[in-house]
Design a protein around this motif. Structure first.
Motif, short mmCIF file in Angstrom:
data_model
loop_
_atom_site.label_atom_id
_atom_site.label_comp_id
_atom_site.label_asym_id
_atom_site.label_seq_id
_atom_site.Cartn_x
_atom_site.Cartn_y
_atom_site.Cartn_z
N LEU A 175 99.99 67.91 54.60
CA LEU A 175 100.04 66.52 55.07
C LEU A 175 100.20 65.56 53.88
O LEU A 175 100.95 64.59 53.96
N GLY A 176 99.52 65.88 52.78
CA GLY A 176 99.62 65.03 51.59
C GLY A 176 101.00 65.03 50.98
O GLY A 176 101.47 64.02 50.46
N LEU A 177 101.69 66.17 51.06
CA LEU A 177 103.07 66.25 50.55
C LEU A 177 104.02 65.51 51.48
O LEU A 177 105.01 64.93 51.07
N LEU A 178 103.69 65.55 52.79
CA LEU A 178 104.54 64.92 53.82
C LEU A 178 104.41 63.40 53.79
O LEU A 178 105.41 62.68 53.93
N TRP A 179 103.19 62.92 53.61
CA TRP A 179 102.85 61.50 53.77
C TRP A 179 103.82 60.53 53.10
O TRP A 179 104.35 59.62 53.77
N PRO A 180 104.06 60.66 51.78
CA PRO A 180 104.93 59.67 51.13
C PRO A 180 106.38 59.70 51.61
O PRO A 180 107.15 58.80 51.30
N ARG A 181 106.75 60.75 52.36
CA ARG A 181 108.14 60.84 52.84
C ARG A 181 108.33 60.15 54.17
O ARG A 181 109.45 60.06 54.67
N LEU A 182 107.24 59.68 54.80
CA LEU A 182 107.34 59.07 56.13
C LEU A 182 107.54 57.57 56.00
O LEU A 182 106.78 56.78 56.55
N SER A 183 108.61 57.19 55.30
CA SER A 183 108.77 55.78 54.97
C SER A 183 109.70 55.04 55.93
O SER A 183 109.81 53.83 55.87
N ALA A 184 110.37 55.78 56.83
CA ALA A 184 111.30 55.12 57.75
C ALA A 184 111.23 55.81 59.11
O ALA A 184 110.60 56.86 59.26
N LEU A 185 111.88 55.21 60.09
CA LEU A 185 111.84 55.74 61.45
C LEU A 185 112.38 57.17 61.53
O LEU A 185 111.79 58.05 62.16
N GLN A 186 113.52 57.41 60.85
CA GLN A 186 114.17 58.72 60.96
C GLN A 186 113.26 59.87 60.49
O GLN A 186 113.07 60.82 61.25
N VAL B 37 120.32 65.78 54.55
CA VAL B 37 119.84 66.99 55.22
C VAL B 37 118.69 67.62 54.42
O VAL B 37 117.67 67.99 55.00
N ALA B 38 118.84 67.68 53.11
CA ALA B 38 117.78 68.29 52.29
C ALA B 38 116.49 67.50 52.38
O ALA B 38 115.40 68.08 52.48
N GLY B 39 116.59 66.17 52.38
CA GLY B 39 115.40 65.34 52.48
C GLY B 39 114.69 65.54 53.82
O GLY B 39 113.47 65.72 53.87
N LEU B 40 115.47 65.55 54.90
CA LEU B 40 114.87 65.71 56.23
C LEU B 40 114.35 67.14 56.43
O LEU B 40 113.38 67.36 57.14
N LEU B 41 115.01 68.11 55.78
CA LEU B 41 114.57 69.50 55.86
C LEU B 41 113.14 69.62 55.32
O LEU B 41 112.28 70.27 55.92
N THR B 42 112.89 68.96 54.20
CA THR B 42 111.54 68.98 53.62
C THR B 42 110.54 68.36 54.59
O THR B 42 109.47 68.91 54.82
N VAL B 43 110.92 67.22 55.18
CA VAL B 43 110.02 66.54 56.13
C VAL B 43 109.72 67.46 57.32
O VAL B 43 108.56 67.63 57.71
#
Lengths: 229, 103
Positions: A175-186, B37-43
């Motif tokens: 979750l900590g690795l994911l968190w900073p990547r949730l910056s936009a709707l997509q 794609v790579a960025g979203l793949l990580t997410v």
């Protein structure tokens, strides 16, 4: 993760590198302990930290092995490798910063992870970027491997690590690795859809495959660029 | 497949992925689609791992002490508590719940 935030605060790059390395190393202990509980021996846990050297991928591999054993090997390898694919993007970003010389680039490749890239790219000057990358990468490499060995030895004497909540610690680390990547709707939409897909498929597919299936969400959204604006 | 084979293949694959990034010409990265794609793949992978690590027990979906633990972690991440403290808090939450009411 606090990596980027710490870097943003404009601390001297060396101090950022040290604090990031300490935090990451500390959770290397839980990786080592989870690894041996999943069924790896101490040396297997250590080889992953020495050669793969990518925390998220290592936790993913260990998680799949814990659920499905050696039979889940292909799914374990696939999840770890797919999750590590972001390192290739970091490598492309770091390429011009690292400079020429194949030995240097080879060593840099090994040290190319979330944290070393984040600290480097948060610096303004090229020399500071280089310093941030190498310092963070080397400190984490040393700390992560010592912590892995300590955690693996500890895991052997601890027995059931779920008693200490280490399984929940691994979930929180993701979750900590994911968190900073949730910056936009997509990315938020992709994260929610992927979590739902993985959970719904869990009873129907062998361990590891639900995570791979969830990755398809990203490929479809990424190719069509649905939800972006 | 033996555990050693899994460890060695996965390690080499992980390292090869990193090296490949230094071999790709810089222009490729500037293309929008591959990096998106790579960025979203990580997410997607991280979100799926959060879900399975929290809810899956082998092939079963189980709600246990991990759920309140991940909830605590999420709240602490919102409050910008440092990474390592959040991890410790999540582990403690699960451990305390298991020691007191089980699950």
């Amino acid at each position: 993760m606090s990596t980027a935030e710490q870097a943003e605060r404009r601390e001297p790059v060396a101090r950022t590198a040290v604090s990031v390395a300490l935090a990451v190393s500390a959770y290397g202990i839980s990786y080592g302990a989870l690894g041996v509980t999943a069924g790896l021996d101490v040396w297997q846990a250590c080889v992953l930290s020495l050669v793969m050297f990518s925390g998220g991928s290592q936790f993913a591999l260990v998680g799949v092995i814990a659920a499905g054993g050696a039979a889940a090997g292909p799914a374990a390898i696939a999840s770890a490798t797919l999750l590590g694919s972001r390192n290739a993007i970091y490598a492309m970003r770091m390429g011009p910063i690292i400079g020429r010389g194949w030995v240097r680039r080879l060593v840099a490749a090994h040290l190319t992870i979330d944290e070393s890239t984040a600290v480097a790219t948060a610096q303004k000057e090229l020399t500071e970027q280089r310093k941030g990358f190498w310092l963070t990468g080397i400190l984490i490499f040393v700390g992560w491997n010592i912590a892995t060995l300590a955690g693996a030895l500890l895991g052997n004497v601890m027995g059931d690590v779920s008693r200490y909540g280490l399984d929940a610690a691994a979930a929180a680390a993701f979750l900590g690795l994911l968190w900073p990547r949730l910056s936009a709707l997509q990315p938020v939409a992709v994260a929610v859809a992927a979590a739902v897909v993985a959970t719904v498929l869990t009873p129907w597919l062998p361990p590891g495959l639900p995570v791979i299936a969830a990755a398809l969400v990203a490929v479809i959204v990424g190719l069509t660029n649905w939800g972006a604006r | 497949m033996t555990l050693w084979a899994i460890v060695i293949i996965a390690s080499i694959a992980g390292l090869a992925v990193k090296i490949s990034g230094y071999l790709v010409p810089a222009e490729f990265m500037e293309r929008e689609k591959p990096s998106r794609v790579a960025g979203l793949l990580t997410v997607a992978l991280l979100a799926a791992l959060v879900a399975t690590q929290t809810l899956a027990s082998g092939q079963q979906v189980e709600v246990d002490a991990r759920v309140p633990a991940i909830f605590v972690a999420a709240v602490l991440f919102v409050l910008r508590v440092p990474f390592i403290l959040v991890i410790v808090a999540a582990a403690l939450t699960a451990a305390i719940i298991r020691a007191t009411i089980g699950g």
